[in-house]
Design an enzyme around this catalytic site. Sequence first.
Site, PDB file in Angstrom:
ATOM      1  N   HIS A 346      37.506  44.958  41.806  1.00  0.00           N
ATOM      2  CA  HIS A 346      38.517  45.712  41.051  1.00  0.00           C
ATOM      3  C   HIS A 346      37.816  46.584  40.035  1.00  0.00           C
ATOM      4  O   HIS A 346      36.794  46.191  39.463  1.00  0.00           O
ATOM      5  CB  HIS A 346      39.477  44.743  40.336  1.00  0.00           C
ATOM      6  CG  HIS A 346      40.732  45.395  39.859  1.00  0.00           C
ATOM      7  ND1 HIS A 346      40.808  46.057  38.664  1.00  0.00           N
ATOM      8  CD2 HIS A 346      41.946  45.493  40.439  1.00  0.00           C
ATOM      9  CE1 HIS A 346      42.032  46.541  38.519  1.00  0.00           C
ATOM     10  NE2 HIS A 346      42.747  46.218  39.579  1.00  0.00           N
ATOM     11  N   ASP A 402      45.749  42.179  45.827  1.00  0.00           N
ATOM     12  CA  ASP A 402      46.093  42.493  47.219  1.00  0.00           C
ATOM     13  C   ASP A 402      45.633  41.422  48.192  1.00  0.00           C
ATOM     14  O   ASP A 402      46.086  41.405  49.331  1.00  0.00           O
ATOM     15  CB  ASP A 402      45.473  43.837  47.624  1.00  0.00           C
ATOM     16  CG  ASP A 402      46.202  44.992  46.984  1.00  0.00           C
ATOM     17  OD1 ASP A 402      47.424  44.882  46.827  1.00  0.00           O
ATOM     18  OD2 ASP A 402      45.558  45.995  46.639  1.00  0.00           O
TER      19      ASP A 402
HETATM   20  N1  ACO Z   1      33.319  44.068  49.229  1.00  0.00           N
HETATM   21  C1  ACO Z   1      31.975  44.104  49.192  1.00  0.00           C
HETATM   22  N2  ACO Z   1      31.276  44.611  48.148  1.00  0.00           N
HETATM   23  C2  ACO Z   1      31.971  45.105  47.129  1.00  0.00           C
HETATM   24  C3  ACO Z   1      33.382  45.104  47.101  1.00  0.00           C
HETATM   25  C4  ACO Z   1      34.052  44.552  48.208  1.00  0.00           C
HETATM   26  N3  ACO Z   1      35.388  44.507  48.252  1.00  0.00           N
HETATM   27  N4  ACO Z   1      33.804  45.663  45.963  1.00  0.00           N
HETATM   28  C5  ACO Z   1      32.726  46.021  45.290  1.00  0.00           C
HETATM   29  N5  ACO Z   1      31.587  45.683  45.997  1.00  0.00           N
HETATM   30  C6  ACO Z   1      30.194  45.890  45.599  1.00  0.00           C
HETATM   31  C7  ACO Z   1      29.809  47.344  45.809  1.00  0.00           C
HETATM   32  O1  ACO Z   1      29.278  47.555  47.095  1.00  0.00           O
HETATM   33  C8  ACO Z   1      28.784  47.531  44.728  1.00  0.00           C
HETATM   34  O2  ACO Z   1      27.594  46.939  45.143  1.00  0.00           O
HETATM   35  P1  ACO Z   1      26.163  47.583  44.734  1.00  0.00           P
HETATM   36  O3  ACO Z   1      26.119  47.492  43.249  1.00  0.00           O
HETATM   37  O4  ACO Z   1      25.182  46.706  45.411  1.00  0.00           O
HETATM   38  O5  ACO Z   1      26.187  48.973  45.236  1.00  0.00           O
HETATM   39  C9  ACO Z   1      29.325  46.690  43.564  1.00  0.00           C
HETATM   40  O6  ACO Z   1      30.121  45.669  44.190  1.00  0.00           O
HETATM   41  C10 ACO Z   1      30.196  47.476  42.611  1.00  0.00           C
HETATM   42  O7  ACO Z   1      31.179  48.140  43.391  1.00  0.00           O
HETATM   43  P2  ACO Z   1      31.960  49.450  42.980  1.00  0.00           P
HETATM   44  O8  ACO Z   1      32.448  50.131  44.199  1.00  0.00           O
HETATM   45  O9  ACO Z   1      31.168  50.232  42.001  1.00  0.00           O
HETATM   46  O10 ACO Z   1      33.197  48.838  42.240  1.00  0.00           O
HETATM   47  P3  ACO Z   1      34.356  49.687  41.700  1.00  0.00           P
HETATM   48  O11 ACO Z   1      34.773  49.025  40.468  1.00  0.00           O
HETATM   49  O12 ACO Z   1      34.052  51.121  41.626  1.00  0.00           O
HETATM   50  O13 ACO Z   1      35.439  49.567  42.881  1.00  0.00           O
HETATM   51  C11 ACO Z   1      37.202  48.811  44.213  1.00  0.00           C
HETATM   52  C12 ACO Z   1      36.530  48.768  42.834  1.00  0.00           C
HETATM   53  C13 ACO Z   1      37.444  50.264  44.631  1.00  0.00           C
HETATM   54  C14 ACO Z   1      38.541  48.104  44.102  1.00  0.00           C
HETATM   55  C15 ACO Z   1      36.286  48.109  45.224  1.00  0.00           C
HETATM   56  O14 ACO Z   1      36.025  46.792  44.782  1.00  0.00           O
HETATM   57  C16 ACO Z   1      36.880  48.090  46.623  1.00  0.00           C
HETATM   58  O15 ACO Z   1      36.783  49.066  47.339  1.00  0.00           O
HETATM   59  N6  ACO Z   1      37.521  46.946  47.031  1.00  0.00           N
HETATM   60  C17 ACO Z   1      38.117  46.833  48.356  1.00  0.00           C
HETATM   61  C18 ACO Z   1      39.475  47.524  48.421  1.00  0.00           C
HETATM   62  C19 ACO Z   1      40.556  46.813  47.643  1.00  0.00           C
HETATM   63  O16 ACO Z   1      40.717  45.598  47.723  1.00  0.00           O
HETATM   64  N7  ACO Z   1      41.328  47.587  46.856  1.00  0.00           N
HETATM   65  C20 ACO Z   1      42.444  47.064  46.069  1.00  0.00           C
HETATM   66  C21 ACO Z   1      42.120  47.079  44.610  1.00  0.00           C
HETATM   67  S1  ACO Z   1      43.408  46.330  43.651  1.00  0.00           S
HETATM   68  C22 ACO Z   1      44.591  47.523  43.486  1.00  0.00           C
HETATM   69  O17 ACO Z   1      44.379  48.685  43.594  1.00  0.00           O
HETATM   70  C23 ACO Z   1      45.996  47.071  43.223  1.00  0.00           C
END
Ligand code: ACO
Length: 466
Positions: A346, A402
């Site tokens: 998140h 979610d």
């Molecule tokens: N699965 C695997 N790895 C992940 C995930 C995930 N769901 N989420 C984050 N990471 C990892 C990233 O690859 C990154 O790794 P790195 O540092 O080695 O490159 C690190 O964690 C940080 O990730 P970011 O993408 O920078 O996290 P950010 O805060 O920008 O993104 C987001 C948050 C977009 C929600 C992301 O976690 C994601 O895409 N999750 C999956 C989709 C999802 O569940 N969305 C619903 C969100 S809740 C809502 O909107 C109501």
Amino acid sequence: MKTDIETIQRLVLEAAETARKETASEPEPEKSRKAKWPLTCTVGPGLEGAIACESKVGYVNGAKGWLVYRGYNIFELCAYSSFEEVSFLLLHGKMPKAVELDLFKRKLFNYARINKVIMQLMGFPIDQMSVMGALRLGANLMRSQYRNLDKANARPAPFDAISADEDSIAMETLPSGSERATFEFRSSVRRAAAKPKRGFDKASGLEDSCHLIAGISCIAAAVSRIHNGLLPLEPRPDLSFAGNLIYLITGRQPTPVQERVMDIALILHADHGMNASTFATMVVASTLADIYFSVGAGIAALSGPLHGGANEEVLRSLREIGSVEKVKPWIERKLAEKGKVSGFGHRVYKAYDPRARILGPLAGLLIKEKPELKPLYAVAQKLEETVLNTFGKEKKIFPNVDFYSGLIYSFLGFDDELFTPMFAASRVAGWTARVLEYMENNRIFRPRGLYIGEFNKRYVPLKLRA
Ligand code: ACO
């Protein structure tokens, strides 16, 4: 029966206690105070970090995993409150007294009878529209039904003065010359007689908000039934908001557990800081466009897969994995492809999302009523365990709202296409509460874009361009 509801309350309070223990070392938030504008803040792409306004509606603390509505923490609201009470709280800023809550519930029920809107909606090809698309249209039909906002004397009044300026002509077919002057004079007299309110009228705004909170869920339910070749149903006075929602969708009277779990899911989705759909709603409202248009913008923003919709993807993943033994190889493949596991991570929460903390155990409770869905739930549990143990704890990636909401709705018998509309049915309370609050000190939103293009280019006639 009573014990089931008590079990739900116990599960929520246990989740609260675990959350408190796990994040006790994170610092308490600073006491909030009024801002001295203009503020200095660091802004990233997508306005990340920008402070758009002050608000008393809700608060999110990502490090502690807190979600607070009007000062009440989400665990307490889920343990003891109802969606109707929470909607009142968000809109009015205080808990209702018994008589106020009773009146509010009756108001929501009366506004939920939107047969005319549903009939009008059925005149459109909604069988070919997504539920979110139909909701967007439905919000507009509700606007015409209730407030007649397009009628002349309900419009904002920037053209009251008699003017020969072409821009002041509201229609292309108006008479011209002296007749036009008379027309404008007459229409301005008519508007003056009707005393239209300038700016924002809070009392009407509150009524419109109740209308929208009641109506959006009914439209979602009706469209879903039509998609399944069934006729829409009318709400029942003996059911709560949550109970009616399940009934309007499935045609079944929900069990007390189903009704209470739905109620909690609605409470959990009602508000969440300055997210994209809330901001979209407020931007439209800040232009003094009415609240129906504003909520329509919120629905449109929520329909995007980067906002609503991750819960549908979670269900797809769980079905694709299929069994507990396949979880580990599935995750390994996903990570090797540099993919993200839907339902985890998140932007704000770097602790366990409190909403997932509550919905997880509730999904476990619902499964008792639907044993055929046990394998899917087992896959979800294994997925959570595996993500946390492989990279989740280390990177602070936890299940988000979610992850379990799709499972919950699926266990309640809803089609996947209803997951995002259920989000909208609840979030409309937060959207409208924040609009009402912002309009008290409205300033039209107008950020800047940084121009990185060229200057001093000369116009080359079309025929000379190579
Ligand atoms: N699965 C695997 N790895 C992940 C995930 C995930 N769901 N989420 C984050 N990471 C990892 C990233 O690859 C990154 O790794 P790195 O540092 O080695 O490159 C690190 O964690 C940080 O990730 P970011 O993408 O920078 O996290 P950010 O805060 O920008 O993104 C987001 C948050 C977009 C929600 C992301 O976690 C994601 O895409 N999750 C999956 C989709 C999802 O569940 N969305 C619903 C969100 S809740 C809502 O909107 C109501």
